[in-house]
Design an enzyme around this catalytic site. Structure first.
Site, PDB file in Angstrom:
ATOM      1  N   ASP A  29       0.835  -1.210   0.000  1.00 29.33           N
ATOM      2  CA  ASP A  29       0.000   0.000   0.000  1.00 29.33           C
ATOM      3  C   ASP A  29       0.873   1.263   0.000  1.00 29.33           C
ATOM      4  O   ASP A  29       2.016   1.236   0.446  1.00 29.33           O
ATOM      5  CB  ASP A  29      -0.914  -0.015   1.233  1.00 29.33           C
ATOM      6  CG  ASP A  29      -2.084   0.942   1.086  1.00 29.33           C
ATOM      7  OD1 ASP A  29      -2.399   1.334  -0.055  1.00 29.33           O
ATOM      8  OD2 ASP A  29      -2.679   1.304   2.120  1.00 29.33           O
ATOM      9  N   ASN A  77     -10.791  -2.646  -5.676  1.00 25.44           N
ATOM     10  CA  ASN A  77     -10.021  -1.645  -6.429  1.00 25.44           C
ATOM     11  C   ASN A  77     -10.652  -1.299  -7.786  1.00 25.44           C
ATOM     12  O   ASN A  77     -10.278  -0.306  -8.416  1.00 25.44           O
ATOM     13  CB  ASN A  77      -8.565  -2.096  -6.629  1.00 25.44           C
ATOM     14  CG  ASN A  77      -7.724  -2.026  -5.368  1.00 25.44           C
ATOM     15  OD1 ASN A  77      -6.785  -2.797  -5.178  1.00 25.44           O
ATOM     16  ND2 ASN A  77      -8.036  -1.092  -4.478  1.00 25.44           N
TER      17      ASN A  77
HETATM   18  C1  IPE Z   1      -5.181  -2.827  -0.390  1.00 27.49           C
HETATM   19  O1  IPE Z   1      -4.899  -1.473  -0.531  1.00 27.49           O
HETATM   20  C2  IPE Z   1      -5.169  -3.479  -1.738  1.00 27.49           C
HETATM   21  C3  IPE Z   1      -3.862  -3.595  -2.381  1.00 27.49           C
HETATM   22  C4  IPE Z   1      -2.724  -3.244  -1.867  1.00 27.49           C
HETATM   23  C5  IPE Z   1      -3.886  -4.202  -3.684  1.00 27.49           C
HETATM   24  P1  IPE Z   1      -6.080  -0.407  -0.664  1.00 27.49           P
HETATM   25  O2  IPE Z   1      -5.416   0.919  -0.794  1.00 27.49           O
HETATM   26  O3  IPE Z   1      -7.002  -0.793  -1.730  1.00 27.49           O
HETATM   27  O4  IPE Z   1      -6.816  -0.565   0.732  1.00 27.49           O
HETATM   28  P2  IPE Z   1      -7.721   0.461   1.546  1.00 27.49           P
HETATM   29  O5  IPE Z   1      -8.666   1.085   0.570  1.00 27.49           O
HETATM   30  O6  IPE Z   1      -6.801   1.470   2.150  1.00 27.49           O
HETATM   31  O7  IPE Z   1      -8.388  -0.372   2.590  1.00 27.49           O
HETATM   32  C1  IPE Z   2      -1.456   0.249  -3.404  1.00 32.33           C
HETATM   33  O1  IPE Z   2      -1.215   1.607  -3.389  1.00 32.33           O
HETATM   34  C2  IPE Z   2      -1.548  -0.304  -4.812  1.00 32.33           C
HETATM   35  C3  IPE Z   2      -2.881  -0.769  -5.215  1.00 32.33           C
HETATM   36  C4  IPE Z   2      -3.945  -0.818  -4.454  1.00 32.33           C
HETATM   37  C5  IPE Z   2      -3.021  -1.199  -6.592  1.00 32.33           C
HETATM   38  P1  IPE Z   2      -2.424   2.638  -3.424  1.00 32.33           P
HETATM   39  O2  IPE Z   2      -2.746   2.953  -4.834  1.00 32.33           O
HETATM   40  O3  IPE Z   2      -3.548   2.137  -2.605  1.00 32.33           O
HETATM   41  O4  IPE Z   2      -1.757   3.912  -2.738  1.00 32.33           O
HETATM   42  P2  IPE Z   2      -2.458   4.866  -1.688  1.00 32.33           P
HETATM   43  O5  IPE Z   2      -2.971   4.022  -0.578  1.00 32.33           O
HETATM   44  O6  IPE Z   2      -3.548   5.576  -2.431  1.00 32.33           O
HETATM   45  O7  IPE Z   2      -1.358   5.767  -1.246  1.00 32.33           O
HETATM   46 MG    MG Z   3      -4.078   2.336  -0.675  1.00 34.35          MG
END
Ligand code: IPE
Ligand code: IPE
Ligand code: MG
Length: 249
Positions: A29, A77
């Site tokens: 994340d 996502n």
């Molecule tokens: C979890 O991250 C999913 C992945 C890393 C693929 P998210 O960014 O989607 O999770 P939330 O929304 O903070 O719970």
């Molecule tokens: C995790 O990074 C990658 C995926 C969920 C694909 P994020 O895209 O969730 O990054 P933040 O949480 O918005 O910083």
């Molecule tokens: Mg995230």
């Protein structure tokens, strides 16, 4: 041509080889926040995230961690802006095509878990190829969770089991934890010993709900693109301080 590293980094002296986690799972994340901090578009964070994942995979192999599972895209996502979703799908496909030869040379066994049938057809083709061409590799089990949701996984297992019961192939009394696990995407993978989540959120976000029952949780403020060998070293050192009781005393 793939240049193989001639110098494998040894396990840091403060880590005990016998007490390494067998299976590490990561919630990668913070790509977006990393990019924002650099004044870059979010997608640049995803791009750098791929480099970070390669680094950690290499590190696991060098240090003797047997399995690495990375959360790349959750069933939730899809709710992101279409441009970001499209970018990610294209990125996964491109990276797979680009890295497959090296993964084979490195003896990596690639596996994808999730509702793969709902992914773009061209990505499915690369996924199938990468899995079939590495299925007998034994260097490390590398699993990528794509269009993965823990609840979705449990529901599809229930559906498969119910179908067998309906067909008279299975008696409800035969349903136990071992049977249930065989219907999960992770049937051939041991449960994670250590879950690492980068970027500070204290939640599981629908990742490996069943499998995580006794995983040790490690959460770091570091954003995923910055999660390097030394950050991983810190996570493993913290893990080795834990006393895993599994409900016993
Ligand atoms: C979890 O991250 C999913 C992945 C890393 C693929 P998210 O960014 O989607 O999770 P939330 O929304 O903070 O719970
Ligand atoms: C995790 O990074 C990658 C995926 C969920 C694909 P994020 O895209 O969730 O990054 P933040 O949480 O918005 O910083
Ligand atoms: Mg995230």
């Amino acid at each position: 041509m793939t240049v193989k590293p001639t110098l494998l980094q040894d396990l840091p002296a403060d880590l005990e080889r016998e007490r390494l986690p067998r299976h590490v799972a990561v919630i990668m994340d913070g790509n977006g926040r990393w990019a924002q901090q650099q004044g870059l578009p979010r997608i640049m964070g995803h791009r750098r995230g791929v480099d970070a994942l390669k680094g950690i995979l290499r590190c696991c192999k060098d240090w003797g961690v047997q399995a690495l599972t990375a959360y790349a895209f959750s069933t939730e996502n899809w709710g992101r802006p279409i441009e970001e979703v499209d970018f990610l799908m294209t990125l996964f496909e491109r990276v797979l095509r680009r890295e497959l030869q090296e993964m084979k040379a490195e003896d990596v066994q690639i596996r994808f878990v999730g509702n793969l049938a709902a992914l773009p057809r061209s990505l499915q083709t690369e996924i199938e190829r990468s899995m079939s061409e590495t299925r007998y590799n034994q260097g490390i089990q590398f699993t990528i969770a794509t269009n993965y949701g823990g609840r979705q996984e449990i529901v599809q297992a229930c559906r498969a089991i119910a179908t067998q019961v309906k067909q008279g192939l299975l008696d409800p009394d035969q349903i136990d934890e071992a049977l249930f696990e065989r219907h999960l995407y992770t049937a051939e993978i041991s449960d994670p010993d250590l879950l690492i989540r980068t970027s500070g959120e204290m939640r599981i976000s629908n990742f490996l709900l069943w499998q995580m029952a006794y995983a040790e949780l490690y959460i770091t403020e570091t954003h995923w693109p910055d999660f390097d060998r030394s950050a991983f070293h810190q996570a493993l050192a913290a893990y080795q301080q834990r006393h895993r009781r599994f409900g016993k005393v």
